[in-house]
Design an enzyme around this catalytic site. Structure first.
Site, PDB file in Angstrom:
ATOM      1  N   ASP A 192       0.829  -1.213   0.000  1.00  0.00           N
ATOM      2  CA  ASP A 192       0.000   0.000   0.000  1.00  0.00           C
ATOM      3  C   ASP A 192       0.860   1.258   0.000  1.00  0.00           C
ATOM      4  O   ASP A 192       1.736   1.427   0.846  1.00  0.00           O
ATOM      5  CB  ASP A 192      -0.894  -0.051   1.254  1.00  0.00           C
ATOM      6  CG  ASP A 192      -1.705   1.216   1.479  1.00  0.00           C
ATOM      7  OD1 ASP A 192      -1.982   1.932   0.502  1.00  0.00           O
ATOM      8  OD2 ASP A 192      -2.076   1.468   2.646  1.00  0.00           O
ATOM      9  N   HIS A 365      -3.630   4.258   7.189  1.00  0.00           N
ATOM     10  CA  HIS A 365      -2.586   3.819   6.255  1.00  0.00           C
ATOM     11  C   HIS A 365      -1.199   4.093   6.819  1.00  0.00           C
ATOM     12  O   HIS A 365      -0.965   5.103   7.487  1.00  0.00           O
ATOM     13  CB  HIS A 365      -2.743   4.535   4.909  1.00  0.00           C
ATOM     14  CG  HIS A 365      -4.031   4.247   4.215  1.00  0.00           C
ATOM     15  ND1 HIS A 365      -4.179   3.189   3.347  1.00  0.00           N
ATOM     16  CD2 HIS A 365      -5.235   4.861   4.301  1.00  0.00           C
ATOM     17  CE1 HIS A 365      -5.434   3.179   2.902  1.00  0.00           C
ATOM     18  NE2 HIS A 365      -6.086   4.173   3.461  1.00  0.00           N
TER      19      HIS A 365
END
Length: 555
Positions: A192, A365
């Site tokens: 990611d 994140h």
């Protein structure tokens, strides 16, 4: 067994959202995630954007399964579209499964779906592939990353993750297992890239709970909190803060109600006895004893908080006695709608707390130091950044280089371009069908908004429409009534409005007479002639370019 693996990103690269990755090895295809994204401002009338599934449809006989990393819309939002194309089992954790089932029920597909629940630590067989589910922290419960075991080595697909040392649910990301895989030898890491440009580490979700508790303790006002409905850990902390300060909790907003009910049923959230009340009871309690959890963190026009802000909610009338906490950041593209809603809340006299004023939201994140830690633990031979725009993925490769990876062992993916992975290296292959499908509607009757339709909608939105209406006899040899000119969204100058309309009617009449005289009696020719003549006049006289729509009626 093949000594090559083909990885094809059909979404989630060079963009944020609609994540979908295809793993092709030994004649078997594994799909990872199938999400949607939301339309840009210029996509008029488009509800959602989903990946182009043509390539999957072309190879559906080889699709063995879909594995889903977590239950956010950008990872599950297009599952209903996928299952119309290919019939395959869906593997995911229990909360993700519950969220997918809700979406499939709305689409009328739940009865045929094969949803199989797995737990972190479990390994399943998908044709020639083994898929291991590894627990991670993210802003939704039940998040996992995948270790895809192939004949040439394991591939790690992280999904969305962060490193939270004090998670609300008590379980840290399984760093030990990632370290084991790294020592065994990871062939490739797909990770990611959303926060790859942001230094440091992401804040723990628990810090939000502390900030919320302070906000609850410091006021006797009624508290209204909005957050993402899927962030069960955040909702848990809001409920905890309410219980600690003697407040009853009411829930409003369909998605919030649905997800909370699902979380209670799956025991993903702990609700103290008597903590939840009906919305109808809110007005009967002192404001200092009430907390309302609502949808609307993105300023959606029909959301519960937005209706409260504009005085349109039936059960909550906000004002001076209310503190509104917006525990979310605007998704890119939603900044204006959120700002407008915040302005209205202030205008009504509310005490409004949002991210600029307090630490009431954290990212789900990983930031740079966390990304480097995953790279250092897994020690991949090859690195492929995913989940981000190009600059994010580029920044991620620079982080990988800092951990010792050679640039020749990294590759920034392109949408629809398969990447061939072997022990000899990475190679980009010729493109397969890919892109985005613009969807109008969400059910069985959902339509694909093609380029021509979107072009017309943009044209209408920017220039308006001019209709010329005429009635002709059955063989188009005579005009019986009209032509009449009707405009919508197309402004004519006030000083010569009537003169221009008169000219337009005369041009239309002359054009019709010319078509009849030349015996051009098919409707398409007549309509094209009217469009051409009227368009030329407007360009010359008014500089306007409305969508010209001839309407011929037969009598």
């Amino acid at each position: 067994m093949s000594q090559k693996l083909k990885i094809t990103p059909l979404g989630g690269v060079n963009e944020v959202g609609k994540n979908l990755t295809v793993y092709d090895h030994g004649g078997d295809i594994l799909l990872v995630d199938c999400g949607l994204s939301f339309p840009d401002e210029d996509m008029f009338g488009v509800d959602v954007v989903v990946p182009d599934l043509t390539y999957i449809e072309q190879n559906k006989a080889r699709v063995r399964a879909l594995c889903v990393t977590h239950g956010h819309e950008d990872h599950i939002g297009a599952v209903s579209f996928l299952l119309r194309v290919v019939n395959c089992p869906v593997y995911c954790t229990k909360l993700t499964a519950g969220l997918i089932k809700i979406k499939l029920e709305e689409a009328g597909l739940a009865h045929n779906a094969d949803i199989r629940c797995v737990e972190a630590g479990q390994v399943i067989r998908v044709g020639s592939l083994g898929v291991e589910f590894i627990h991670v922290n993210h802003s939704i419960a039940g998040s996992v990353m995948l270790a895809i075991h192939t004949a040439i080595g394991p591939i790690i697909h992280t999904g969305d993750f962060k490193l939270d040392t004090t998670p609300v649910d008590g379980d840290m990301i399984d760093l030990a297992r990632l370290g084991e895989l790294g020592r065994e030898g990871v062939l490739a890491l797909l990770s990611d890239s959303t926060n790859a440009e942001i230094p440091g580490i992401s804040m723990s979700e628990r810090t939000v709970g502390e900030a919320l508790m302070n906000l609850f303790r410091s006021t006797d006002k009624r508290i209204v909190v909005t957050t993402f409905a899927s962030n069960i850990h955040r909702v848990q902390q809001i409920i905890n803060a309410a219980a600690e300060t003697g407040r009853k909790v009411a829930i409003t907003g369909r998605s919030m109600e649905n997800i909370l009910a699902l979380s209670i049923n799956l025991e993903c959230i702990d609700i103290p006895p008597g903590a939840i009340i009906e919305m109808s009871q809110v007005k009967s309690l002192p404001k200092k004893n009430v907390c309302v959890i609502t949808t609307g963190s993105q300023g959606e026009p029909m959301s519960a908080l937005n209706r409260m802000a504009f005085g349109a909610h039936r059960q909550v009338d906000l004002g001076v006695g209310d503190r509104v906490i917006i525990s979310a950041s605007p998704v890119p593209g939603n900044e204006k709608t959120v700002s407008r809603m915040i302005d209205e809340l202030f205008r009504r006299g509310c005490d409004v707390v949002y991210k600029r004023l307090a630490d009431i939201h954290v990212s789900g994140h990983a930031c740079q130091e966390e990304l480097k830690l995953i790279l250092a633990l897994t020690k991949p031979k090859y690195f492929i950044p995913i989940h981000g725009e190009f600059r994010m993925m580029k920044a991620h490769t620079e982080l990988a280089a800092l951990t010792g990876l050679a640039y020749e062992n990294m590759l920034i993916p392109e949408l629809g371009r398969p990447i061939e992975v072997s022990r000899r290296g990475l190679k980009m292959l010729a493109a397969v069908p890919s892109g985005r499908v613009l969807v109008d509607g969400m059910g069985d009757d959902a339509g694909d908004v093609g380029g021509a339709v979107l072009h017309d909608r943009r044209h209408l939105a920017t220039d308006g429409v001019l209709m010329v209406v005429v009635t002709m006899d059955t063989d188009c040899s005579a005009v019986i009534a009209g032509p009449e000119i009707v405009t919508r969204g197309f402004a004519l100058p006030k000083d010569n409005h009537d003169a221009i309309l008169k000219d337009l009617r005369q041009i239309a009449a002359d054009t019709l007479a010319d078509c009849i005289g030349k015996r051009h009696t098919d409707w398409s020719t007549i309509k094209q002639s009217l469009r051409s003549a009227l368009g030329s006049y407007l360009t010359r006289r008014h500089k306007g370019k409305p969508l010209i729509l001839p309407v011929i009626m037969e009598a």
